[in-house]
Write a protein that holds these residues in place. Sequence first.
Motif, PDB file in Angstrom:
ATOM      1  N   ALA A  50      53.281  29.789  76.634  1.00  0.00           N
ATOM      2  CA  ALA A  50      52.496  31.012  76.872  1.00  0.00           C
ATOM      3  C   ALA A  50      51.301  30.747  77.534  1.00  0.00           C
ATOM      4  CB  ALA A  50      52.563  32.166  76.043  1.00  0.00           C
ATOM      5  N   ASP A  51      50.427  29.979  76.760  1.00  0.00           N
ATOM      6  CA  ASP A  51      48.943  29.424  77.301  1.00  0.00           C
ATOM      7  C   ASP A  51      48.891  28.954  78.624  1.00  0.00           C
ATOM      8  OD1 ASP A  51      47.396  30.833  75.020  1.00  0.00           O
ATOM      9  OD2 ASP A  51      48.265  29.054  73.858  1.00  0.00           O
ATOM     10  N   THR A  52      49.787  27.905  78.781  1.00  0.00           N
ATOM     11  CA  THR A  52      49.781  27.198  80.204  1.00  0.00           C
ATOM     12  C   THR A  52      50.119  28.135  80.975  1.00  0.00           C
ATOM     13  OG1 THR A  52      50.130  25.253  78.800  1.00  0.00           O
ATOM     14  CG2 THR A  52      50.309  25.387  81.434  1.00  0.00           C
ATOM     15  N   LEU A  53      51.162  29.064  80.988  1.00  0.00           N
ATOM     16  CA  LEU A  53      51.555  29.874  81.932  1.00  0.00           C
ATOM     17  C   LEU A  53      50.609  30.997  82.434  1.00  0.00           C
ATOM     18  CD1 LEU A  53      54.324  30.793  83.303  1.00  0.00           C
ATOM     19  CD2 LEU A  53      55.062  31.990  81.425  1.00  0.00           C
ATOM     20  N   ALA A  54      49.948  31.408  81.289  1.00  0.00           N
ATOM     21  CA  ALA A  54      48.714  32.556  81.481  1.00  0.00           C
ATOM     22  C   ALA A  54      47.447  31.722  82.224  1.00  0.00           C
ATOM     23  CB  ALA A  54      48.077  33.061  80.084  1.00  0.00           C
ATOM     24  N   ALA A  55      47.173  30.739  81.933  1.00  0.00           N
ATOM     25  CA  ALA A  55      46.089  29.932  82.425  1.00  0.00           C
ATOM     26  C   ALA A  55      46.462  29.835  84.105  1.00  0.00           C
ATOM     27  CB  ALA A  55      45.745  28.609  81.916  1.00  0.00           C
ATOM     28  N   PHE A  56      47.668  29.199  84.422  1.00  0.00           N
ATOM     29  CA  PHE A  56      47.896  28.845  85.850  1.00  0.00           C
ATOM     30  C   PHE A  56      48.028  30.107  86.273  1.00  0.00           C
ATOM     31  CE2 PHE A  56      51.952  28.893  87.829  1.00  0.00           C
ATOM     32  CZ  PHE A  56      52.897  28.659  87.235  1.00  0.00           C
ATOM     33  N   ARG A  57      48.579  31.103  85.895  1.00  0.00           N
ATOM     34  CA  ARG A  57      48.688  32.459  86.828  1.00  0.00           C
ATOM     35  C   ARG A  57      47.217  32.812  87.174  1.00  0.00           C
ATOM     36  NH1 ARG A  57      53.097  35.352  82.864  1.00  0.00           N
ATOM     37  NH2 ARG A  57      54.918  34.423  83.710  1.00  0.00           N
ATOM     38  N   GLU A  58      46.379  32.734  86.327  1.00  0.00           N
ATOM     39  CA  GLU A  58      45.119  33.082  86.669  1.00  0.00           C
ATOM     40  C   GLU A  58      44.691  32.313  87.797  1.00  0.00           C
ATOM     41  OE1 GLU A  58      43.152  35.461  85.591  1.00  0.00           O
ATOM     42  OE2 GLU A  58      41.158  34.941  86.437  1.00  0.00           O
ATOM     43  N   LEU A  59      44.656  31.147  87.683  1.00  0.00           N
ATOM     44  CA  LEU A  59      44.044  30.317  88.768  1.00  0.00           C
ATOM     45  C   LEU A  59      44.991  30.598  90.113  1.00  0.00           C
ATOM     46  CD1 LEU A  59      43.208  26.762  87.148  1.00  0.00           C
ATOM     47  CD2 LEU A  59      41.909  28.882  87.414  1.00  0.00           C
ATOM     48  N   LYS A  60      46.087  30.724  89.969  1.00  0.00           N
ATOM     49  CA  LYS A  60      47.116  31.092  91.203  1.00  0.00           C
ATOM     50  C   LYS A  60      46.692  32.263  91.771  1.00  0.00           C
ATOM     51  CE  LYS A  60      51.556  30.723  92.768  1.00  0.00           C
ATOM     52  NZ  LYS A  60      52.779  31.087  92.746  1.00  0.00           N
ATOM     53  N   ALA A  61      46.214  33.322  90.891  1.00  0.00           N
ATOM     54  CA  ALA A  61      45.678  34.390  91.564  1.00  0.00           C
ATOM     55  C   ALA A  61      44.257  34.461  92.310  1.00  0.00           C
ATOM     56  CB  ALA A  61      45.565  35.391  90.218  1.00  0.00           C
ATOM     57  N   LYS A  62      43.594  33.308  91.744  1.00  0.00           N
ATOM     58  CA  LYS A  62      42.301  33.045  92.537  1.00  0.00           C
ATOM     59  C   LYS A  62      42.435  32.254  93.732  1.00  0.00           C
ATOM     60  CE  LYS A  62      38.497  32.813  88.750  1.00  0.00           C
ATOM     61  NZ  LYS A  62      38.903  34.097  87.921  1.00  0.00           N
ATOM     62  N   ARG A  89      42.334  29.796  79.544  1.00  0.00           N
ATOM     63  CA  ARG A  89      42.682  30.904  80.119  1.00  0.00           C
ATOM     64  C   ARG A  89      41.979  31.962  79.758  1.00  0.00           C
ATOM     65  NH1 ARG A  89      47.506  33.038  76.545  1.00  0.00           N
ATOM     66  NH2 ARG A  89      47.174  35.033  77.823  1.00  0.00           N
ATOM     67  N   TYR A  90      40.579  31.956  78.959  1.00  0.00           N
ATOM     68  CA  TYR A  90      39.602  32.719  78.647  1.00  0.00           C
ATOM     69  C   TYR A  90      38.402  32.394  79.261  1.00  0.00           C
ATOM     70  CZ  TYR A  90      43.120  35.043  75.779  1.00  0.00           C
ATOM     71  OH  TYR A  90      44.283  35.541  75.298  1.00  0.00           O
ATOM     72  N   LYS A  91      38.345  31.389  80.009  1.00  0.00           N
ATOM     73  CA  LYS A  91      37.159  31.206  80.978  1.00  0.00           C
ATOM     74  C   LYS A  91      37.187  31.849  82.328  1.00  0.00           C
ATOM     75  CE  LYS A  91      36.208  26.193  79.592  1.00  0.00           C
ATOM     76  NZ  LYS A  91      36.184  24.746  80.019  1.00  0.00           N
ATOM     77  N   ASN A  92      36.132  31.999  82.904  1.00  0.00           N
ATOM     78  CA  ASN A  92      36.218  32.581  84.184  1.00  0.00           C
ATOM     79  C   ASN A  92      35.821  31.496  85.153  1.00  0.00           C
ATOM     80  OD1 ASN A  92      36.410  34.297  86.401  1.00  0.00           O
ATOM     81  ND2 ASN A  92      34.335  35.236  85.832  1.00  0.00           N
ATOM     82  N   PRO A  93      36.796  30.440  85.540  1.00  0.00           N
ATOM     83  CA  PRO A  93      36.245  29.552  86.278  1.00  0.00           C
ATOM     84  C   PRO A  93      36.006  29.651  87.645  1.00  0.00           C
ATOM     85  CG  PRO A  93      38.562  29.341  85.781  1.00  0.00           C
ATOM     86  CD  PRO A  93      38.055  30.607  85.272  1.00  0.00           C
ATOM     87  N   ILE A  94      35.278  28.697  88.345  1.00  0.00           N
ATOM     88  CA  ILE A  94      34.812  29.012  89.588  1.00  0.00           C
ATOM     89  C   ILE A  94      35.761  27.947  90.478  1.00  0.00           C
ATOM     90  CG2 ILE A  94      33.051  28.133  91.410  1.00  0.00           C
ATOM     91  CD1 ILE A  94      30.981  28.740  89.016  1.00  0.00           C
ATOM     92  N   ILE A  95      36.642  28.513  91.192  1.00  0.00           N
ATOM     93  CA  ILE A  95      37.784  27.695  91.861  1.00  0.00           C
ATOM     94  C   ILE A  95      37.475  27.428  93.616  1.00  0.00           C
ATOM     95  CG2 ILE A  95      39.957  27.371  92.363  1.00  0.00           C
ATOM     96  CD1 ILE A  95      39.490  27.340  89.368  1.00  0.00           C
ATOM     97  N   PRO A  96      36.540  26.362  93.705  1.00  0.00           N
ATOM     98  CA  PRO A  96      36.407  26.381  95.072  1.00  0.00           C
ATOM     99  C   PRO A  96      37.417  25.934  95.786  1.00  0.00           C
ATOM    100  CG  PRO A  96      35.212  24.344  93.839  1.00  0.00           C
ATOM    101  CD  PRO A  96      36.216  25.191  92.827  1.00  0.00           C
ATOM    102  N   ASN A  97      37.252  26.133  97.334  1.00  0.00           N
ATOM    103  CA  ASN A  97      38.571  25.689  98.157  1.00  0.00           C
ATOM    104  C   ASN A  97      39.001  24.322  98.145  1.00  0.00           C
ATOM    105  OD1 ASN A  97      38.900  28.062  99.541  1.00  0.00           O
ATOM    106  ND2 ASN A  97      37.670  27.401 101.198  1.00  0.00           N
ATOM    107  N   GLY A  98      40.029  23.745  98.082  1.00  0.00           N
ATOM    108  CA  GLY A  98      40.523  22.452  98.014  1.00  0.00           C
ATOM    109  C   GLY A  98      40.967  22.263  96.306  1.00  0.00           C
ATOM    110  N   THR A  99      40.973  23.175  95.603  1.00  0.00           N
ATOM    111  CA  THR A  99      41.301  22.972  94.334  1.00  0.00           C
ATOM    112  C   THR A  99      42.881  22.793  93.911  1.00  0.00           C
ATOM    113  OG1 THR A  99      39.140  23.877  93.453  1.00  0.00           O
ATOM    114  CG2 THR A  99      40.876  23.719  91.840  1.00  0.00           C
ATOM    115  N   LEU A 100      43.159  21.981  93.444  1.00  0.00           N
ATOM    116  CA  LEU A 100      44.675  21.785  92.902  1.00  0.00           C
ATOM    117  C   LEU A 100      44.724  21.945  91.583  1.00  0.00           C
ATOM    118  CD1 LEU A 100      47.599  20.972  94.053  1.00  0.00           C
ATOM    119  CD2 LEU A 100      47.023  18.627  93.540  1.00  0.00           C
TER     120      LEU A 100
END
Length: 608
Positions: A354-366, A332-343
């Motif tokens: 809480a940590d899983t929720l926060a990490a996945f919210r971030e990826l959903k937002a991306k 959750r504290y990384k700034n990952p690169i999420i290319p198209n086609g990432t599941l």
Amino acid sequence: MCGIFGYIGPNNVVETTIKGLKKLEYRGYDSSGIAGIHDGKMLYNKQVGKISKMEAEVEQEGLELDIAIAQTRWATHGSPSRENAHPHFNNGQTLALVHNGIIENHSALRDMLLKKGVVFHSETDTEVIVHLISDLYRGDLLKAVMAALPLLKGSYALALIHRDYPDQIIGVSHESPLAVGIGIGEMFLASDLHAFTGSAREVIFLDSGEVAVVKKDGYEIYDSMMSPVSKESRELIGKAEEVTRGKFEHYTLKEIFEQPQALRSALSARCIDEYGTAKFDSLDIEMSELLGVKRIIILACGTSYYAGFIGEYMLEEIARIPTQVEISSEYRYKNPIIPNGTLVIAISQSGETADTLAAFRELKAKGATVIAICNVHDSSIAREADSCLYLRAGIEIGVCSTKAFTSQVAVISLFTLLLARMRHLSRDDGQVFLDQLKKVPDHVDAVLQQADAIQALAKKYAQCENFFYLGRRYMYPGAMEGALKLKEIAYINANGYPAGEMKHGPIALINQDCPTVALTGDQYTYEKILSNLMEVKARQGPVIAIAEEGSEGIEEIADDIIWIPSTRDEFSVIPATVACQLFAYYVALERGTEIDQPRNLAKSVTVE
Ligand code: F6R
């Protein structure tokens, strides 16, 4: 982590509140407390230890309340003590509040309130909230709450009552779940749906930032601008499900023994034998999107992370999709690169981590699509994901996860098969995979039948203070999971390691008092792990092997062996970890530790 509960209605308020709170005890159990209003007075009781202690006190003193809030605590700020137990009160004891979550800026708020002459009675972060609301109170409680919320930084679910409003409870959710339970002429508030079992008929989940004003015969919900929000309630699924230990001494043992059934139900109606593939009715994602998946990120914590780790191996090897499993609290504290086609796959038994929720919210937002693998219906992760593949393992009460883990591996196996069959995997190979997967519940049964022998082994090694758990490939996450079980319930230092890494340092710790539990079921690396175990033996380390029937060469090395049925490498980790669960359980029993609610732990980790 803490559980909060509130009740207003015609039934015995103290009894109903404590009954609901007890269902949340798995979230934290180092202290508990209840507060309420009766005849215009604010009354309360707080105790260190399990809820039953508080219940006994309350019964003895004959506490009567017309409305109540309560909390069972997992300490974050301040040790478990009566002073730190919730509810917390303002200085005039007109306002009482319970909290789940963390207030990150509590120090600054405390300083500000101290300067205003507020007297603090605890070391908790929570106490600042109650004083803050009290400080802002000018006769309108909702307005005071609304004015306080923007000043709080962190995550919080709150329930609060005020002597001037003896007929209402205010609930607040901010990045920490809170649900309103609706009955007939009665209303509930709880941090977890499970608390409504057998009571509320319908439920409303507050979204982050929402505030509920709950009265006996109704409720109002407001957004953060204090505008009323209209929300549909949902009928509660499985509301009559009351769980008991049955003939088992602990829930943990019961849940270990439930695994064949849990696995069958995870697989049920999801296998398409004719085409050698899998289906999930709840998978609401276009096939074309699944076909376009180029990369998978799995997010999880603890035991669920180890299940995800097995998923990483499987998805790469069988579905041939680059996959990376990540510990949510780090990711959750990384700034990952999420290319198209990432599941993204978020794995969580509780669906509230809480940590899983926060990490996945971030990826959903991306922009990533998120699939959840959860056990708890309508949990936050299940609700927020694009689709949820439920485990169907039934409620897991034991704080240490057992049946959820093996069901997670079963569901990931099916999902892997689905993706693999959409790509290169042949129908024949898919059918073989399915055929073997469907035999896993029987393999687990075969391990459970050896419970007495595993108990005898546990007695032999129960006095050891250090263990290694070794495995290679699929058995490496299995080894880490086995070690985690021993740590959690037997309080023994156990290190899960990839067997090949021992010689790079950890082997320095091996001696005659440090046994190694070796998960040798991965046939692809079997010869390799035998060599690693020879190195352990050469340093007088006792070896307990969990080996597949028919494995050659292990008898010459191991001091003791638990035999498990032979199966594919991907699935062998399931019976192997069940053997580890039983071993940890019986070691814990021998050492007399708290098994269902181990010290310092909580089941649903809703704080960072
Ligand atoms: C271990 C255990 C924990 C959880 C972890 C994640 O037995 O239960 O390690 O696996 O806290 O919890 P969930 O799966 O609810 O996200």
